[in-house]
Design an enzyme around this catalytic site. Structure first.
Site, PDB file in Angstrom:
ATOM      1  N   GLU A  27       0.316   0.083  -6.559  1.00  0.00           N
ATOM      2  CA  GLU A  27       0.208   0.208  -5.105  1.00  0.00           C
ATOM      3  C   GLU A  27      -0.397  -1.035  -4.469  1.00  0.00           C
ATOM      4  O   GLU A  27      -1.517  -1.003  -3.952  1.00  0.00           O
ATOM      5  CB  GLU A  27      -0.663   1.432  -4.779  1.00  0.00           C
ATOM      6  N   PRO A  28       0.318  -2.149  -4.493  1.00  0.00           N
ATOM      7  CA  PRO A  28      -0.222  -3.358  -3.878  1.00  0.00           C
ATOM      8  C   PRO A  28      -0.269  -3.226  -2.356  1.00  0.00           C
ATOM      9  O   PRO A  28       0.691  -2.764  -1.739  1.00  0.00           O
ATOM     10  CB  PRO A  28       0.782  -4.436  -4.291  1.00  0.00           C
TER      11      PRO A  28
ATOM     12  N   CYS B 221     -21.863  -8.461  21.476  1.00  0.00           N
ATOM     13  CA  CYS B 221     -23.321  -8.451  21.581  1.00  0.00           C
ATOM     14  C   CYS B 221     -23.876  -7.896  20.284  1.00  0.00           C
ATOM     15  O   CYS B 221     -24.204  -6.710  20.180  1.00  0.00           O
ATOM     16  CB  CYS B 221     -23.742  -7.600  22.761  1.00  0.00           C
ATOM     17  N   GLU B 222     -23.949  -8.768  19.279  1.00  0.00           N
ATOM     18  CA  GLU B 222     -24.297  -8.346  17.924  1.00  0.00           C
ATOM     19  C   GLU B 222     -24.410  -9.636  17.122  1.00  0.00           C
ATOM     20  O   GLU B 222     -23.410 -10.355  16.972  1.00  0.00           O
ATOM     21  CB  GLU B 222     -23.121  -7.483  17.421  1.00  0.00           C
TER      22      GLU B 222
HETATM   23  C1  LIG Z   1      -7.003   0.408  -1.493  1.00  0.00           C
HETATM   24  C2  LIG Z   1      -6.014   1.051  -2.371  1.00  0.00           C
HETATM   25  C3  LIG Z   1      -4.822   0.395  -2.704  1.00  0.00           C
HETATM   26  C4  LIG Z   1      -4.503  -1.000  -2.245  1.00  0.00           C
HETATM   27  O1  LIG Z   1      -5.380  -1.940  -2.762  1.00  0.00           O
HETATM   28  P1  LIG Z   1      -5.096  -3.515  -2.538  1.00  0.00           P
HETATM   29  O2  LIG Z   1      -6.331  -4.135  -3.051  1.00  0.00           O
HETATM   30  O3  LIG Z   1      -4.903  -3.724  -1.083  1.00  0.00           O
HETATM   31  O4  LIG Z   1      -3.893  -3.863  -3.331  1.00  0.00           O
HETATM   32  C5  LIG Z   1      -3.915   1.060  -3.475  1.00  0.00           C
HETATM   33  N1  LIG Z   1      -4.145   2.322  -3.926  1.00  0.00           N
HETATM   34  C6  LIG Z   1      -5.275   2.985  -3.632  1.00  0.00           C
HETATM   35  C7  LIG Z   1      -5.462   4.358  -4.122  1.00  0.00           C
HETATM   36  C8  LIG Z   1      -6.255   2.385  -2.852  1.00  0.00           C
HETATM   37  O5  LIG Z   1      -7.383   3.029  -2.575  1.00  0.00           O
END
Ligand SMILES: *Cc1c(COP(=O)(O)O)cnc(C)c1O
Length: 432
Positions: free
Chosen positions: A291-292, A362-363
């Protein structure tokens, strides 16, 4: 080229983004604004798909993690490139659905999905719900029974790996709000109970070790642990996992001294490790999903700002204030994330002005970098923060009632607004 192929400098000495002159883009769309090189995003999608075909085979598929950058146009691009998608909230599901994304190719995540979220996911026909724990398993079984549905599920397993990245983005270790751990033995009970749910179809397992990871070792470790787990589950329960989802997390180069990540090489190494472990345990090779998020969109994006106040404090430092900041990019405030910042109006002049680039909130923590070195900026110059395609627009807020910037897609067809700039009227539109 500056850091990534989307960035360069033209004859006028201006930064270019996807071949467009940054100063002209700023003129046309105003600042602050997010820009995304659509062709670069598509190239990353193709790189992942080809690497998956070469190294994982079968019905293996990358799934884009929408939390990195979520809007309808992105889901359309992802759908056209044939990727699956990972959604982490009903809002992301809704956005994918509105974009016409094929919902059967969606994985739905979250450590605390409400009954309402689960019902919505079933109504939209989400392909796989990644069940995070026992409470959700019971809730989903009950809701599926009510709807006479047979949702497909994966179980979220924590393999117990610390990928040595920033603590706030470590999610695969045992002490985590996500998933059920292998190390405690609880994961086996989780599988047994899932197999006992008459309305749920278990297809396999999911794990996610962290984010911004530069080497393959944590992923190889995760593969080893998960395939040993799959083998033991088969021996104990006779269940053969069809899908192994390894989550996201490949790193992206934000500054010159970050390494370049060889995605194709990394995937080849993981493929070889998976083949080796499957042979070792005699298990059927599952379809592999990853899951990129960041590594698909980050390097294709940049944010353009206009320089306002430039202030030098003798004996201390220089401050360059821009017309955005933590509302459009909270990553420095959250994680001290490093960025490459360029004076886009003087991109071929020597960068010799060390400064802190500050936002307009403002921080005092509203900073974008404390160690930028720019060609000395003047009020009105265009300042570019590179590699903001991921976790910028998607993390933006209206803090200080600042309207969110537009997101503009750049491609060979031209520049196209994907999300328009918020107006002051938008800001009060929900106030009763
Ligand atoms: C955050 C996340 C991703 C994506 O991560 P990247 O670092 O953006 O590739 C994929 N799967 C799950 C379950 C996540 O929590």
């Amino acid at each position: 080229m500056l850091l990534h192929p989307s960035f360069d400098v033209n004859a006028a000495g201006h930064l270019t983004v996807a071949g467009f002159d940054a100063c002209e883009l700023a003129e046309q769309f105003g600042t602050p604004a997010y820009f995304l090189d659509e062709d670069a995003v598509r190239a990353q999608c193709r790189l992942y798909r080809e690497a998956f075909r070469e190294s994982f085979g079968g019905s293996s598929l990358p799934a884009y993690a929408g939390k990195a950058l979520c809007c309808k146009k992105i889901y359309s691009v992802i759908a056209e490139e044939g990727l699956a998608a990972d959604c982490v909230s009903p809002g992301e599901l809704h956005t994918a659905y509105k974009a016409g994304f094929p919902m059967e190719k969606v994985f739905f995540h979250g450590n605390n999905k409400t009954d309402e979220d689960l019902r919505y996911a079933l109504d939209l026909g989400v392909g796989h719900i990644v069940v995070d724990g026992w409470d959700e398993l019971c809730a989903l079984e009950k809701i599926a029974a009510e709807k006479d549905a047979r949702p497909r599920i994966l179980l979220r397993i924590t393999p117990g790996i610390d990928p040595h990245t920033h603590k706030k983005i470590v999610t695969g270790s045992v002490d985590s709000k996500f998933g059920v751990a292998v190390a405690t033995g609880q994961a086996f009970g989780f599988v047994r109970d899932a197999l006992g749910c008459s309305h749920l179809v278990l297809d396999g397992f999911h794990c996610h070790v962290g984010s911004q990871i530069f080497d393959t070792e944590p992923f190889e470790d995760a593969c080893d642990i998960m395939l040993a787990f799959i083998a033991k589950v088969r021996a104990d329960f006779g269940f053969e996992a069809k899908i192994l989802n390894l989550g996201g997390g490949f790193g992206v180069r934000y500054v010159e001294d970050d390494p370049e990540v060889d995605i194709r090489g990394n995937i080849a190494r993981l493929g070889a490790e998976i083949d080796r472990m499957c042979a070792l345990y005699g298990v059927e090779k599952p379809a592999v999903v990853m899951e990129p998020g960041r590594s698909i969109v980050a390097a294709a994006g940049c944010t353009l700002y206009t320089c306002g106040t430039v202030k030098s404090i003798p004996g201390f430092r220089n401050y360059v204030s821009v017309d955005g900041g933590m509302p459009d990019n909270p990553r420095y405030a959250l994680y001290q994330s490093r960025y490459t910042i360029v004076n886009a109006s003087r991109a071929s002049a020597p960068a010799d002005f060390p400064c802190t680039v500050a936002g307009r909130c403002c921080e005092s923590g509203d900073l974008l970098s404390e160690d930028a070195v720019l060609a000395e900026p003047k009020r009105g110059d265009i300042i570019a923060v590179l590699v903001t395609g991921a976790y910028n627009y998607s993390m933006a807020s209206n803090y200080n009632r600042i309207p969110r910037p537009p997101l503009v897609l750049l491609s060979k067809r031209g520049a196209e607004i994907a999300v328009r700039r918020e107006t002051y009227e938008d800001l009060t539109a929900l106030d009763l």
